[in-house]
Design an enzyme around this catalytic site. Structure first.
Site, mmCIF file in Angstrom:
data_model
loop_
_atom_site.group_PDB
_atom_site.id
_atom_site.type_symbol
_atom_site.label_atom_id
_atom_site.label_comp_id
_atom_site.label_asym_id
_atom_site.label_seq_id
_atom_site.Cartn_x
_atom_site.Cartn_y
_atom_site.Cartn_z
ATOM 1 N N ASP A 69 -6.756 17.617 -15.936
ATOM 2 C CA ASP A 69 -7.070 16.231 -16.279
ATOM 3 C C ASP A 69 -6.702 16.054 -17.756
ATOM 4 O OD1 ASP A 69 -8.291 13.848 -17.098
ATOM 5 O OD2 ASP A 69 -9.878 14.014 -15.593
ATOM 6 N N ARG A 89 0.838 -1.203 0.000
ATOM 7 C CA ARG A 89 0.000 0.000 0.000
ATOM 8 C C ARG A 89 0.878 1.260 0.000
ATOM 9 N NH1 ARG A 89 -1.911 2.015 4.459
ATOM 10 N NH2 ARG A 89 -2.250 -0.001 5.466
ATOM 11 N N LYS A 108 -8.162 4.782 -19.700
ATOM 12 C CA LYS A 108 -8.433 5.204 -21.069
ATOM 13 C C LYS A 108 -7.205 4.962 -21.949
ATOM 14 C CE LYS A 108 -12.451 6.371 -19.455
ATOM 15 N NZ LYS A 108 -12.296 6.419 -18.044
ATOM 16 N N TYR A 120 -16.108 15.148 -16.787
ATOM 17 C CA TYR A 120 -16.672 13.809 -16.717
ATOM 18 C C TYR A 120 -17.774 13.776 -15.645
ATOM 19 C CZ TYR A 120 -17.117 8.969 -15.302
ATOM 20 O OH TYR A 120 -17.622 7.755 -14.923
HETATM 21 N N1 LCS Z 1 -11.372 11.897 -15.960
HETATM 22 C C1 LCS Z 1 -11.926 11.810 -17.182
HETATM 23 C C2 LCS Z 1 -11.669 12.874 -18.202
HETATM 24 C C3 LCS Z 1 -12.738 10.718 -17.504
HETATM 25 O O1 LCS Z 1 -13.261 10.652 -18.727
HETATM 26 C C4 LCS Z 1 -12.977 9.726 -16.514
HETATM 27 C C5 LCS Z 1 -13.843 8.555 -16.787
HETATM 28 C C6 LCS Z 1 -12.395 9.867 -15.259
HETATM 29 C C7 LCS Z 1 -11.586 10.962 -15.017
HETATM 30 C C8 LCS Z 1 -12.585 8.844 -14.185
HETATM 31 O O2 LCS Z 1 -11.784 7.743 -14.475
HETATM 32 P P1 LCS Z 1 -12.084 6.222 -14.029
HETATM 33 O O3 LCS Z 1 -12.334 6.252 -12.556
HETATM 34 O O4 LCS Z 1 -13.275 5.761 -14.790
HETATM 35 O O5 LCS Z 1 -10.821 5.526 -14.368
HETATM 36 N N2 LCS Z 1 -14.603 8.651 -17.957
HETATM 37 C C9 LCS Z 1 -15.462 7.775 -18.360
HETATM 38 C C10 LCS Z 1 -16.278 7.954 -19.503
HETATM 39 O O6 LCS Z 1 -16.319 8.953 -20.197
HETATM 40 N N3 LCS Z 1 -16.992 6.872 -19.702
HETATM 41 O O7 LCS Z 1 -16.777 5.941 -18.715
HETATM 42 C C11 LCS Z 1 -15.806 6.460 -17.785
#
Ligand code: LCS
Length: 397
Positions: A187, A62, A212, A115
């Site tokens: 981001d 951790r 992503k 998001y």
């Molecule tokens: N930041 C951005 C720009 C994102 O598009 C997402 C998730 C996150 C943070 C959060 O990331 P995660 O916890 O899912 O790894 N975006 C998503 C979307 O557009 N569709 O499904 C998840």
């Protein structure tokens, strides 16, 4: 990479070969997965010294793990940061970063167009800690200046933003944040370090959902934050050691593997996206295409200035509104109706019903997330196959 100067190497070479730091004495080309929760100490004195921070060493996964550390080192290297910390998800990366920077009574300045999960974090979770998120009314830098006050402790932006692909001027917004002595967090999920370097443009902290493009294969959830060593040490202590939102060694290994092919995948996905954007732009059933690579996009000039490519996500609106969008989304064959983005597979989704359903209908209307808006993450398939699938689905719209 032992004797080479990274400043002289192409980004693609750096992605394949990494920063050159050895991870295994065996010389393994692929970083080994250190699938262990804990590490044995030679003796109690060593254990005590490591716990006191007087001696380096691995204690417990951790806190640090060699595979996760290797991934963190590569992200810091590619993002031109002093250090980075990997998290269980993109949401954990966003949440832990904001919790590390704000105290009860503080504010964070952002935009509504982020998001949907991040917006829900702003509106639901941070409120429980008495942290208020206030919003610039548009992506224009001037709107950020207008909203700043002494209680704002950080500025948070996504660019390009989810789902409307709004492009925000990182250098200008960094200047405004610095006038108030607070950090700008970017981001960088949509652009990746291959196409955009927020820290070089003046931002202080850069983060990703590595689920992503960095992972790139739709098989793992993760997040990462990069910035100064002082901030990352603090974040590591709060977000990982105490709040426990760690990335597993196996996930870190998948992310390391993803980094090796990042430029190749990004170029292919962006080339495909540009062709799809042009095809949709000329289609009779499509009223508007949002893609930073199109000259008609309001953020095109800023994107050209601050990005090295336009990435693979676009959004478009159908003349027929929601009923047309529904018919089209139900008609795709090759393309999958799924959330997420940045995968090898092309994914299509409906923000109003899916990723941005946490916004009220009024909020969505104000932000341009219409019921006829469709988001497409263009993958690595053959372009003719993608255009054929889109054509037959639009025929049914
Ligand atoms: N930041 C951005 C720009 C994102 O598009 C997402 C998730 C996150 C943070 C959060 O990331 P995660 O916890 O899912 O790894 N975006 C998503 C979307 O557009 N569709 O499904 C998840």
């Amino acid at each position: 990479m032992k004797t080479m100067n990274p400043d002289k190497l192409d980004f693609a070479t750096l992605c394949v070969h990494g920063s050159g730091a050895p991870v295994s004495p065996t010389g393994a080309i692929s970083v080994p997965i250190f699938q262990t929760s804990t590490f044995a100490f030679r003796d109690l004195d060593t254990a005590a010294q490591e716990f006191a921070g007087e001696k380096p060493g691995y204690i417990y996964s951790r806190l640090q793990n060699p595979t996760t550390e290797a991934f963190e080192r590569e992200v810091a290297f590619l993002e031109h940061a002093e250090a980075s910390a990997a998290f269980a998800s993109g949401m954990a990366a966003v949440a832990m970063t904001l919790l590390a920077l704000a105290r009860p009574g503080d504010k964070i300045l952002s935009t509504h167009t982020v998001y949907g999960g991040t917006h829900a974090l702003f509106e639901e979770q941070l409120k429980k800690f008495d942290i208020e998120v206030i919003y610039a009314d548009s992506p224009d830098a001037a709107e950020f200046a207008a909203k700043m006050d002494s209680r704002v402790k950080a500025v948070f932006i996504e660019t390009p933003a989810n789902p409307t692909l709004a492009v925000l001027d990182i250098a200008a917004i960094a200047g405004i944040a610095h006038d108030w002595n607070v950090p700008l967090i970017v981001d960088n999920t949509f652009a990746t370090p291959y196409y955009q370097s927020p820290l070089q443009l003046g931002a202080d902290i850069v983060l990703h959902s590595t689920t992503k493009y960095i992972g790139g294969h739709g098989d793992a959830i993760g997040g990462v934050v990069a910035g100064s060593k002082t901030f990352i040490d603090d974040l590591r202590s709060s977000g990982l050691k105490e709040l426990g939102a760690i990335m597993s060694p196996f996930t870190a290994w998948l992310m390391l593997r993803g980094l090796k092919t990042l430029p190749v995948r990004m170029d292919r996905s962006s080339e495909n996206a540009m062709q799809v954007a042009k095809f949709l732009d000329g289609h009779e059933k499509v009223s508007r295409v949002h893609y930073p690579g199109l000259q008609s996009h309001p953020g095109h000039d800023i994107a050209r200035r601050q990005m090295r490519g336009f990435s693979g996500v676009l959004a478009f609106e159908l003349h027929g509104g929601f009923p047309a969008a529904e018919r089209m989304l139900n008609a795709v064959n090759l393309i999958s109706l799924a959330v997420s983005l940045g995968d090898c597979d092309t994914l299509i989704e409906h923000p109003a019903s899916m990723t941005h359903s946490s916004y009220s209908p009024e909020e969505r209307r104000e932000l341009g997330i219409s019921d006829g808006l469709v988001r497409l993450s263009v993958g690595l398939e053959g372009i003719d196959d993608l255009l054929a699938d889109l054509q037959q689905a639009l025929d049914k719209a």
